[in-house]
Structure formats: structure tokens, C-alpha cells
Design an enzyme around this catalytic site. Structure first.
Site, mmCIF file in Angstrom:
data_model
loop_
_atom_site.group_PDB
_atom_site.id
_atom_site.type_symbol
_atom_site.label_atom_id
_atom_site.label_comp_id
_atom_site.label_asym_id
_atom_site.label_seq_id
_atom_site.Cartn_x
_atom_site.Cartn_y
_atom_site.Cartn_z
ATOM 1 N N ILE A 82 13.683 -5.117 -1.838
ATOM 2 C CA ILE A 82 14.409 -3.782 -3.086
ATOM 3 C C ILE A 82 14.490 -3.150 -1.960
ATOM 4 O O ILE A 82 15.118 -1.736 -2.934
ATOM 5 C CB ILE A 82 12.771 -3.140 -3.772
ATOM 6 C CG1 ILE A 82 12.034 -4.885 -4.086
ATOM 7 C CG2 ILE A 82 13.166 -2.074 -4.505
ATOM 8 C CD1 ILE A 82 12.831 -4.959 -5.841
ATOM 9 N N THR A 83 14.376 -3.147 -0.749
ATOM 10 C CA THR A 83 14.675 -1.482 -0.058
ATOM 11 C C THR A 83 15.950 -1.660 0.051
ATOM 12 O O THR A 83 17.079 -1.823 0.068
ATOM 13 C CB THR A 83 14.042 -2.159 1.853
ATOM 14 O OG1 THR A 83 12.988 -2.637 1.478
ATOM 15 C CG2 THR A 83 14.565 -1.074 2.449
ATOM 16 N N GLU A 84 16.846 0.245 -0.255
ATOM 17 C CA GLU A 84 18.109 0.684 -0.091
ATOM 18 C C GLU A 84 18.276 1.613 1.007
ATOM 19 O O GLU A 84 17.483 1.627 1.705
ATOM 20 C CB GLU A 84 18.479 0.719 -1.040
ATOM 21 C CG GLU A 84 19.573 2.181 -1.265
ATOM 22 C CD GLU A 84 19.744 3.282 -2.309
ATOM 23 O OE1 GLU A 84 18.922 3.413 -3.022
ATOM 24 O OE2 GLU A 84 20.868 3.661 -1.851
ATOM 25 N N GLU A 137 31.201 -4.788 -10.387
ATOM 26 C CA GLU A 137 32.302 -3.270 -9.572
ATOM 27 C C GLU A 137 32.993 -3.794 -9.167
ATOM 28 O O GLU A 137 33.436 -4.820 -7.940
ATOM 29 C CB GLU A 137 30.455 -2.708 -9.992
ATOM 30 C CG GLU A 137 29.742 -2.824 -8.213
ATOM 31 C CD GLU A 137 29.225 -2.146 -8.210
ATOM 32 O OE1 GLU A 137 27.826 -1.566 -9.327
ATOM 33 O OE2 GLU A 137 28.000 -1.711 -6.943
ATOM 34 N N TYR A 158 20.267 -2.431 -16.723
ATOM 35 C CA TYR A 158 19.091 -2.235 -17.654
ATOM 36 C C TYR A 158 19.710 -1.861 -19.101
ATOM 37 O O TYR A 158 19.644 -2.476 -20.680
ATOM 38 C CB TYR A 158 18.345 -1.598 -17.344
ATOM 39 C CG TYR A 158 17.846 -1.442 -16.230
ATOM 40 C CD1 TYR A 158 17.360 -2.175 -15.298
ATOM 41 C CD2 TYR A 158 17.250 -0.246 -15.032
ATOM 42 C CE1 TYR A 158 17.576 -2.024 -14.254
ATOM 43 C CE2 TYR A 158 16.692 -0.051 -14.335
ATOM 44 C CZ TYR A 158 16.149 -1.482 -13.941
ATOM 45 O OH TYR A 158 15.947 -0.939 -12.228
ATOM 46 N N THR A 217 0.607 -1.041 0.170
ATOM 47 C CA THR A 217 -0.123 0.423 -0.177
ATOM 48 C C THR A 217 0.949 1.385 0.059
ATOM 49 O O THR A 217 0.228 2.487 -0.351
ATOM 50 C CB THR A 217 -0.907 0.131 0.967
ATOM 51 O OG1 THR A 217 -0.213 -0.095 2.572
ATOM 52 C CG2 THR A 217 -2.250 -0.860 1.433
ATOM 53 N N GLY A 218 1.902 1.148 -0.124
ATOM 54 C CA GLY A 218 3.580 2.174 0.096
ATOM 55 C C GLY A 218 2.942 2.791 -1.560
ATOM 56 O O GLY A 218 3.021 2.055 -2.847
ATOM 57 N N LYS A 219 3.741 4.170 -1.911
ATOM 58 C CA LYS A 219 3.790 4.363 -2.982
ATOM 59 C C LYS A 219 5.107 3.602 -4.175
ATOM 60 O O LYS A 219 4.090 3.379 -5.204
ATOM 61 C CB LYS A 219 4.345 6.187 -2.900
ATOM 62 C CG LYS A 219 4.233 7.009 -4.583
ATOM 63 C CD LYS A 219 4.825 7.848 -3.548
ATOM 64 C CE LYS A 219 5.447 9.135 -5.625
ATOM 65 N NZ LYS A 219 6.637 10.090 -5.420
ATOM 66 N N HIS A 262 26.817 2.763 -4.279
ATOM 67 C CA HIS A 262 26.214 1.245 -3.457
ATOM 68 C C HIS A 262 27.433 1.148 -2.050
ATOM 69 O O HIS A 262 28.425 1.424 -1.837
ATOM 70 C CB HIS A 262 26.846 0.422 -3.942
ATOM 71 C CG HIS A 262 25.913 0.488 -5.007
ATOM 72 N ND1 HIS A 262 26.215 -0.878 -6.702
ATOM 73 C CD2 HIS A 262 24.735 0.268 -6.053
ATOM 74 C CE1 HIS A 262 24.721 -0.155 -7.604
ATOM 75 N NE2 HIS A 262 24.334 0.035 -6.790
ATOM 76 N N LYS A 266 -3.920 -3.074 6.973
ATOM 77 C CA LYS A 266 -4.612 -2.814 6.710
ATOM 78 C C LYS A 266 -5.142 -4.354 5.874
ATOM 79 O O LYS A 266 -5.521 -4.433 4.691
ATOM 80 C CB LYS A 266 -3.295 -2.238 5.086
ATOM 81 C CG LYS A 266 -3.287 -0.112 5.321
ATOM 82 C CD LYS A 266 -3.375 0.319 4.774
ATOM 83 C CE LYS A 266 -3.193 1.801 5.214
ATOM 84 N NZ LYS A 266 -2.357 2.645 3.945
#
Lengths: 288, 387
Positions: free
Chosen positions: A96-98, A209, A159, A17-19, A247, A43
Site C-alpha cells: 500500500i505504501t506510497e 490515466e 471506488y 502495529t502502526g496507526k 501520481h 514486537k
């Protein structure tokens, strides 16, 4: 074929439900991913675009049969969200969280080693098996189904690589961003092992990297275990030592972790190293 | 986030770890007063975020007021260049004045989260006061490495392994294990990425003293370490880097003249590389984020234009979820707001790239568009060479 996600993937989104969670849930649904549930504590009982929202991961799994989770929870609560997914016996967890604190990740990683769950990330774009399922924030349309596997520590750099592969007519079996943090759930070697068992992946691209020694270890694994050609690329040839390049894991300390030393070891281990990112697609065309 | 030595020692003292009596001084008078209060001899130590201060003249041992005054005068305000400052000097604005110790032996001790083993690593050595990387390379047998499972925590056998490994006995054995336990807990409780004590001194009378300390705090954990967040010293960083931080931009200043603005850290690094390969010199690393907005682009332009050594700019955006047309509009708006007067090469790829290029072409701005990465790097390097 593909690894870890395919048409059988049933996704629950933690933080739906977050953006960001909502935006990327919609993108995944649009790509064809079967999003079967969401979790946001407090929720439960609501719906998002017809997707049922639950208070806990356990409820979501019991009601929807979810087998994969994608986490969009703020960094302070993300470690807890991963552990909840482990407790809910979610087989594949994509975070996904950074910006998750290192101490939290040490505990999470150790807990994961005692479970049968796999974590991809954190701080990663996720995983996609083109044409089958997308669990992450990567743009779907740049991908094409095909025989090349892609593994990477970056987001947009991946990508770029995928875009060049697709432009050369080289489709992808599965593309995985393992994340740019020092401690990540899934290593290059874990990915390589899985790809080795997928007989429809006929070539691999490994995008690394500076910092740490993950690429060196992966190169040795490739030399000893893989029969298919692997193209390697390392970002950060010009990175100054001692500075974190965006990173958290991308830092050259002393003489270790430099792009030059990684490239040398990758070459010694028989990888096809491409040093010119602008020509990576063409380079792959020739190798594969 | 690195701490100064005096900040690290205050943190140690809070949990009862033995540090020398000391005071911080910002003027020569304060330094001399501190020395009188502490009693001679004292060490006067420059407080900057860099190792190798001793060799660079940033640490002096003094035994009377004349020497103290001369040392404080020499160190305060000096531009300290050490092997670790990368060619740039750090201006010293504070010194730590400490009671000098009579040292019998110097040990090495550090505790840090280890990325590859996902454990907390203790490193101890009998070779204190040396560069530990050199010790590791030349005499690896003199280093004890212990990995602690973060869920189980530090066990008594870890302490014994460390203390026996250093050949300690008697009273020192006991005080060392106590110290190790306290330091381990501090690393865990305060989210430290590094606590390095070099040297850890055994003084006359078999007392342990933490003589020098290097501490790095996990900046992602500052939300739960608010008091540590206040120890951030912007004077230790490039002013532009501090400014960029306010806008949540990842920015690192380099020596070249080609400003770069890229979305995503990996692609930003690769863009720097490709500029160099085409014969140019990148002026910076700037990652505006994988999901950059028009506002981020505008802030990025401001940072780049504040760097007077930037004479041309390369923008490399891989439009993913954020579409290229939206980004192009952002670039056009931002360029107008920040009064852009440098040549800009822009390369856009990904979602709606054609539409983005059309917007840029019709904007009236003198943007040089590139068809792909290779083209972008060659164009920008050619322009930069002509300037």
C-alpha cells in the site's frame, strides 16, 4: 469466482502495529478477511486484537500458514519489506505504501521476476474479491459480488467506478488497484491474463490515466486474447503536459501518454471507451 | 525535483566528470568579474528550469567585457519563455558564466530509470545538440539504447556497446567509457530520475566535456539525499504550489476559474475532465489525499481562496475509509475559519453520504449540493458561466 484472493486467503500484515496498519487490519477483519498474523520487527510475541505478531515474515509464515501479505511500512523501509516477503515465499504481496524511491522499485521488480511471487502496488488501494476477502484500504460496503472485474491505476477513482457499477446492479468478481507509480509489480496485462482464466468474470472495466503506455499495451493484449467485453476509461483529458498529476506515473511527456492517444488506441483495439465518468455505470449497464 | 544546470554541473564535478570552468553570477558586475577570471570567450547562460534556452535568447557567447556586460544585462531579470515553459515566463535571477569550448563534435548521452522494463536505460547518440525525441522519430538508427539490469549493474560489455555504437575510437573511446561508468554510478548513488548530457562535446585535442546538463532528482528519495534536497529552488515554481507542498497537498495551478478539491489523484484528474466536458474551465488540480482529514480540507480551502482567478469551487469527495459525515463536519468548520465567500458545489458519495449531506444542509452555509458527478459538473459550470 475471483482472481488471486478468495476465502483461502490467509493474510499477514507487515507493519500491523502502526496507526494505518492497525486501522486497515481491523477493516479487513471486519470485512471477513482471514488475518492470521502480523509482522513488526521487535514486537514479536505481542498480539493485536488476538492476532499474533512476529519479528520476521519467515516466522509468521511458519507459525500461521500465511499465503498473502499486505504491507504498511514507511517508504524508506518498504522495498526491504517486499523483499522479505519474497524471501518468505509469500505468493501474493500487496504493498500500500506510497513514495518508494524509483531505484528501490527497480531492484525489487527485478528480484520479483526471479521469484514466483506476485506484487500488487506499491502506492495502490489493494485488491478485493467482494464477499470473500479484502486485502487493501478500499471501503468494503460499496462492493457487491458479481461477474465484473475491475482494474485500475487509481484509488478513489476506482471506488467511484465500483460505486456506479454496484448502483446499476453490476457486482464484481475481483477489483484490483495496480498503483499509480511508474514501476509497479503487477501490470494491467498480468491482471487481464488472470481474468481470462476466470470463466465467471464476464466483463471487465479498465480505469487508466495519462502517462506511460500501460493502457496501450493492455488494449493490444485485449484485442488479441480476450473474448469478453471490456469498458475503458482514461482520466486526465485536461491534464497539462509535463506536469506530474499527483501520481508519480501520471505525466504526459511530449506527445506520448496523452489521454486522447490512449483512448484512440483503446477504441482501435475494440474496447468500449466511456469518456463521461458521470455516466460510466449506465454505459457499463448497456455494454454488459 | 529538477536541478539548475549549475547545480547539476557541481554534482558532476564532485565525482570528477569533465565540465567547463564556470561561475554563477546574480548581478551584471558579478558576471563580468566571472568572465574576466575565466578568460574570454565565455558563454553566459540563464539558469531556469526549462530546455530550449538558447532559442529563447537565454544563452549568449561573448568575447569581451562590453559584450559580457550587455549580455548579462539582457539575460538577468528577463522573463524567459521557451517551448518548454508552457506559456509562462521564468524570471532569470542567475546566470552561469562558463569558459567557451572549441567543439569538434557533439554527442548525446542520457541515463534514466526506465519504467516499462524496470531497468536503467542508457541512451546515446551521435546527434548531439538536437532534440533527442526528433532524432528518435526521424533517424532511429542513430540512437543506441542499452538496458542495464539494476541488480547486476553496468557491465564492461554495456560500455563497449555504447562506445562502438557511437563509432568512437582511440582516446575518445577510452575516456567515453570511463565517463559513462562514472555517470551511471552517479545516477544510482544519488537517486536521479534523469541525467541528460546534451551536448556531450568532443573538443579539440579529443577531450570530452559535458556542455549542458539536465538533471532530475527523485523527490521520494530526498530522505537519503539530504544535500540534494537543499538544491530545491522555490522561485521556479508557482508560489501557491510551493505553499500547497508545505501542507502535503498535491496542487497544480491551471488557467480556468473553477477551483476543485478532490480526494485522490485519479478522481481529481477525472473531476477536471468532467468540468471541462460540461463547458467549464478548471482552475487547478488539487488532491487532498485518499484519506483526507478536516485539516487537509481547511488547507485546501486556503490554497483555493488565495488564487484570485477562482470564482467558484467544486468539492468532490468519495468517502471511503474516511466517512462523509466526518468530512462534512470538516468542510463546515473549515468554511467558517477561512471566511468562505464563493459559491461552492459539493458532491459527496460513499460511506455515510446521507449523514454528510444532512450536516451540510443544516450548516447554514450556502453550499450547493449535487446528487452525482454529472450533476456536480453541470451545476458548477452553469454557476461559473454566470459569474
Amino acid at each position: 469466482m475471483s482472481i488471486w484472493i478468495d476465502t483461502n486467503t490467509r493474510l499477514v500484515v507487515q507493519g500491523i502495529t502502526g496507526k494505518e496498519g492497525l486501522f486497515h487490519t481491523r477493516q479487513c477483519v471486519e470485512y471477513g478477511t482471514r488475518v492470521v498474523a502480523g509482522v513488526t520487527p521487535g514486537k514479536g510475541g505481542q498480539q493485536v486484537d488476538g492476532i499474533p505478531v512476529f519479528n520476521t515474515v519467515r516466522e509468521a509464515v511458519a507459525e500461521s500458514g500465511a499465503n498473502t501479505s499486505m504491507i504498511f511500512v514507511p517508504p524508506a523501509f518498504a522495498a526491504d519489506a517486499v523483499l522479505e516477503a519474497v524471501d518468505g515465499t509469500i505468493g501474493l504481496i500487496v504493498c500500500i505504501t506510497e513514495g518508494i524511491p524509483a531505484q528501490d522499485m527497480l531492484r525489487v521488480k527485478t528480484a520479483l521476476q526471479m521469484s514466483s511471487c506476485r506484487l500488487i502496488g506499491p502506492n495502490c488501494p489493494g485488491i478485493i474479491s467482494p464477499g470473500k476477502s479484502k486485502v487493501g484500504i478500499m471501503p468494503g460496503p460499496i462492493h457487491r459480488p458479481g461477474p465484473i472485474g475491475v482494474i485500475s491505476r487509481s484509488g478513489t477513482l476506482t471506488y467511484e467506478v465500483v460505486h456506479q457499477l454496484t448502483a446499476q446492479g453490476l457486482g464484481q468478481s475481483t477489483c484490483i488497484g495496480i498503483g499509480g507509480d511508474p514501476v509497479v509489480g503487477t501490470s494491467f496485462i498480468d491482471c487481464l491474463q488472470a481474468f481470462a482464466g476466470d470463466n465467471e468474470t464476464t466483463g471487465l472495466v479498465m480505469v487508466g490515466e495519462i502517462g506511460g503506455s500501460a493502457e496501450e499495451e493492455a488494449a493490444a493484449f485485449i484485442r488479441d486474447n480476450l473474448q469478453i467485453p471490456v469498458v475503458g476509461f482514461i482520466a486526465g483529458l485536461t491534464a497539462p503536459p509535463g506536469r506530474r498529476m499527483g501520481h508519480a506515473g501520471a505525466i504526459v511527456s511530449g506527445s506520448s501518454g496523452t489521454a486522447a492517444s490512449k483512448i484512440e488506441i483503446m477504441r482501435e483495439c475494440g474496447l468500449h471507451v466511456c469518456e463521461q465518468l458521470g455516466k460510466l455505470g449506465l454505459f457499463c449497464r448497456e455494454v454488459f | 525535483m529538477k536541478l539548475h544546470e549549475y547545480q547539476a554541473k557541481a554534482l558532476f564535478a564532485e565525482v570528477g566528470l569533465p565540465v567547463p570552468q564556470g561561475r554563477v553570477a546574480e548581478t551584471v558586475d558579478e558576471a563580468v568579474a566571472a568572465a574576466v577570471a575565466l578568460g574570454y570567450p565565455v558563454a553566459i547562460k540563464a539558469q531556469v528550469h526549462a530546455g530550449g534556452r538558447g532559442k529563447a535568447g537565454g544563452i549568449r557567447l561573448v568575447k569581451d567585457p562590453q559584450e559580457a556586460e550587455a549580455a548579462a544585462e539582457a539575460i538577468l531579470g528577463m522573463s524567459l519563455k521557451t517551448a518548454q515553459t508552457g506559456g509562462h515566463g521564468h524570471i532569470v535571477s542567475r546566470v552561469l558564466v562558463e569558459q567557451a569550448q572549441v567543439i569538434e563534435k557533439e554527442l548525446y548521452l542520457s541515463i534514466l530509470p526506465d519504467r516499462s522494463s524496470a531497468s536503467i536505460m542508457l541512451i546515446a547518440s551521435t546527434e548531439g545538440g538536437m532534440n533527442i525525441e526528433e532524432v528518435a522519430a526521424q533517424t532511429p538508427e542513430k540512437i543506441v539504447r542499452i538496458r542495464v539490469n539494476p541488480l547486476l549493474g553496468l557491465q564492461p560489455f554495456h560500455l563497449r556497446r555504447a562506445a562502438f555504437g557511437l563509432g568512437l575510437t582511440g582516446a575518445v573511446f577510452k575516456s567515453f567509457t570511463g565517463l559513462l561508468q562514472t555517470l551511471y554510478q552517479l545516477v544510482v548513488d544519488r537517486d536521479l530520475l534523469l541525467a541528460e548530457i546534451n551536448p556531450l562535446a568532443i573538443t579539440a585535442g579529443d577531450n570530452l566535456v559535458l556542455l549542458d546538463a539536465k538533471v532530475e532528482v527523485d523527490s521520494t528519495a530526498l530522505f537519503r539525499q539530504r544535500d540534494l534536497a537543499e538544491l530545491y529552488d522555490p522561485a521556479e515554481e508557482d508560489p501557491l504550489e510551493t505553499e500547497a507542498k508545505k501542507y502535503h497537498l498535491n496542487y497544480i495551478r491551471l488557467d480556468g476559474n473553477i477551483g476543485t478539491m478532490v480526494n485522490g489523484a485519479g478522481l481529481a484528474m477525472a473531476t477536471m475532465d468532467i468540468i471541462k466536458q460540461a463547458g467549464g474551465e478548471p482552475a487547478n488540480f488539487l488532491d487532498v489525499g485518499g484519506g483526507a482529514s478536516a485539516e487537509m480540507i481547511e488547507n485546501g480551502f486556503r490554497i483555493l481562496l488565495s488564487d484570485t482567478s477562482v470564482s467558484a469551487i467544486l468539492i468532490n469527495i468519495f468517502g471511503g475509509i474516511l466517512r462523509c459525515d466526518v468530512l462534512a463536519n470538516g468542510v463546515v468548520e473549515a468554511a467558517a475559519k477561512v471566511d468562505l465567500n464563493l459559491p461552492v458545489v459539493i458532491r459527496m458519495e460513499g460511506t455515510n453520504a446521507d449523514e454528510g449531506r444532512r450536516i451540510l444542509a443544516g450548516s447554514g452555509l450556502e453550499l450547493i449540493s449535487a446528487v452525482d458527478l454529472q450533476d456536480a459538473a453541470e451545476k458548477i459550470s452553469r454557476i461559473a458561466r454566470r459569474l
